[in-house]
Design a protein around this motif. Sequence first.
Motif, PDB file in Angstrom:
ATOM      1  N   SER A  92       0.847  -1.212   0.000  1.00  0.00           N
ATOM      2  CA  SER A  92       0.000   0.000   0.000  1.00  0.00           C
ATOM      3  C   SER A  92       0.870   1.245   0.000  1.00  0.00           C
ATOM      4  CB  SER A  92      -0.863   0.065   1.253  1.00  0.00           C
ATOM      5  OG  SER A  92      -1.819  -0.919   1.225  1.00  0.00           O
ATOM      6  N   LEU A 147       0.654   4.108  -2.808  1.00  0.00           N
ATOM      7  CA  LEU A 147       0.189   5.448  -2.428  1.00  0.00           C
ATOM      8  C   LEU A 147       1.260   6.509  -2.698  1.00  0.00           C
ATOM      9  CD1 LEU A 147      -1.686   4.166   0.653  1.00  0.00           C
ATOM     10  CD2 LEU A 147      -2.746   5.577  -1.099  1.00  0.00           C
ATOM     11  N   HIS A 168       1.043   7.330  -6.266  1.00  0.00           N
ATOM     12  CA  HIS A 168      -0.107   8.176  -6.617  1.00  0.00           C
ATOM     13  C   HIS A 168      -0.024   9.591  -6.065  1.00  0.00           C
ATOM     14  CE1 HIS A 168      -2.305   4.595  -7.893  1.00  0.00           C
ATOM     15  NE2 HIS A 168      -3.089   5.454  -8.516  1.00  0.00           N
ATOM     16  N   HIS A 169       0.489   9.724  -4.858  1.00  0.00           N
ATOM     17  CA  HIS A 169       0.305  10.997  -4.149  1.00  0.00           C
ATOM     18  C   HIS A 169       1.557  11.850  -3.983  1.00  0.00           C
ATOM     19  CE1 HIS A 169      -3.833  10.106  -3.348  1.00  0.00           C
ATOM     20  NE2 HIS A 169      -3.480   8.904  -2.948  1.00  0.00           N
ATOM     21  N   GLU A 197      -6.071   9.887   2.583  1.00  0.00           N
ATOM     22  CA  GLU A 197      -6.035   9.266   1.256  1.00  0.00           C
ATOM     23  C   GLU A 197      -6.431   7.800   1.334  1.00  0.00           C
ATOM     24  OE1 GLU A 197      -5.879  11.104  -1.123  1.00  0.00           O
ATOM     25  OE2 GLU A 197      -4.642  12.847  -0.667  1.00  0.00           O
ATOM     26  N   LYS A 198      -6.148   7.191   2.486  1.00  0.00           N
ATOM     27  CA  LYS A 198      -6.546   5.791   2.643  1.00  0.00           C
ATOM     28  C   LYS A 198      -6.630   5.436   4.124  1.00  0.00           C
ATOM     29  CE  LYS A 198      -5.539   1.098   1.267  1.00  0.00           C
ATOM     30  NZ  LYS A 198      -5.159   0.251   0.149  1.00  0.00           N
TER      31      LYS A 198
END
Length: 360
Positions: free
Chosen positions: A43, A47, A50-51, A283-284
């Motif tokens: 993860s 992430l 993506h971020h 975000e998660k």
Amino acid sequence: MVQGESNKSANSSKHHMVGGEGPHSYLRNSEYQKQLLLSADDSIQDLISHHLDAGNPPRTFRIADFGCSVGPNAIQAVENIIKAVKIKFENSRSTPDFHVFFNDLIGSDFDTLFKNLPSPRNYFAAASPGSFHTQLFPKSTLNFAHCSTALHWLSRIPVEVTDRSSPAWNAGRIHYSGAGQAVRQAYSDQYAADMEAFLTARATELVPGGLMAVVVLGFPDGVVSSDSSIGKAFDILGSCLCDMARAGKIDEERVDSFNLPFYYPSPSELTALIEANGSYRIEKMAALAAPMRRRPDAAVLTSHLRAVIEVLVEEHFGNGVVEELFARHYEKLLKSPILVDEKFWKETNYFVFLKREEDL
Ligand SMILES: C[S@@+](CC[C@H](N)C(=O)[O-])C[C@H]1O[C@@H](n2cnc3c(N)ncnc32)[C@H](O)[C@@H]1O
């Protein structure tokens, strides 16, 4: 805040793990925490991809691991982060240098941590001692904050639980597990204050758009702590202390004033605290499987608990209690339903990924 003020905080400078590399050390008894970290690795990679803003890589990418203990879990975690950041910046004109700060309380065994650092390594390493409930870095200097299985540590025992005149006085117990609502509330209030301090300090230190990954120990919404293996293990430890007091081996008043500084939030509590702080976008948030739940072993469970709690016990009761206490704990645990009944393995651990707002 005044520089260096961090170490004044809390009555928690001794709330660290058992150091060194001996049979009771955290180093040899942290498989549970390691499994949790490993389950968050993928993860974190996704992430970051993506971020993280890849537009303009900083000259130095600064990562801090909060509550690092003695490694190697912390080392594994930062290496995973560096790997993902490097992939993200692969096509940029320059790759940043990586500067990694390992944070823990001042009493923590930094010697063992630094002895275990790989050599050579692709980052510069530094220690950053002090409580993570305070600001530990200059404003807007960190690119990534990481914290795994450490935020359940409160900065102090809620005062009400050791106050005889308070409805939250927690005599004969060592935790809110199994206690009344007033005790639970006192713990929950302390956790809320501590989380607010942690989130505010990190928001100050992180650059705008900076990232934070956190692994949090907690319980699902609606699960009471006394129905979990952790809660039951604390009940057993508390009953062993009471047995030792009855046998005249320790003072009953010392047992009444001993409380564990741990709080396990539910996901909705955690979300509410992060939203109330207002510095981050979530975000998660996802549950992580409870490691080691399939074949719990009394000896392993007792050793893990001892590696985390021994220093607290010694600080409160003095030397000479720990050996007998954990021997008793092991014997009671052998007869406990925790080992055979799946219903006690409900604790859920959460992976939370936050992005600091650009404008605060
Ligand atoms: C269970 S260990 C986790 C260590 C490591 N992150 C891992 O995953 O193996 C929790 C660590 O948090 C540290 N800790 C607790 N309260 C802290 C605080 N206020 N500031 C900094 N570290 C703290 C403890 O000393 C301990 O080393």
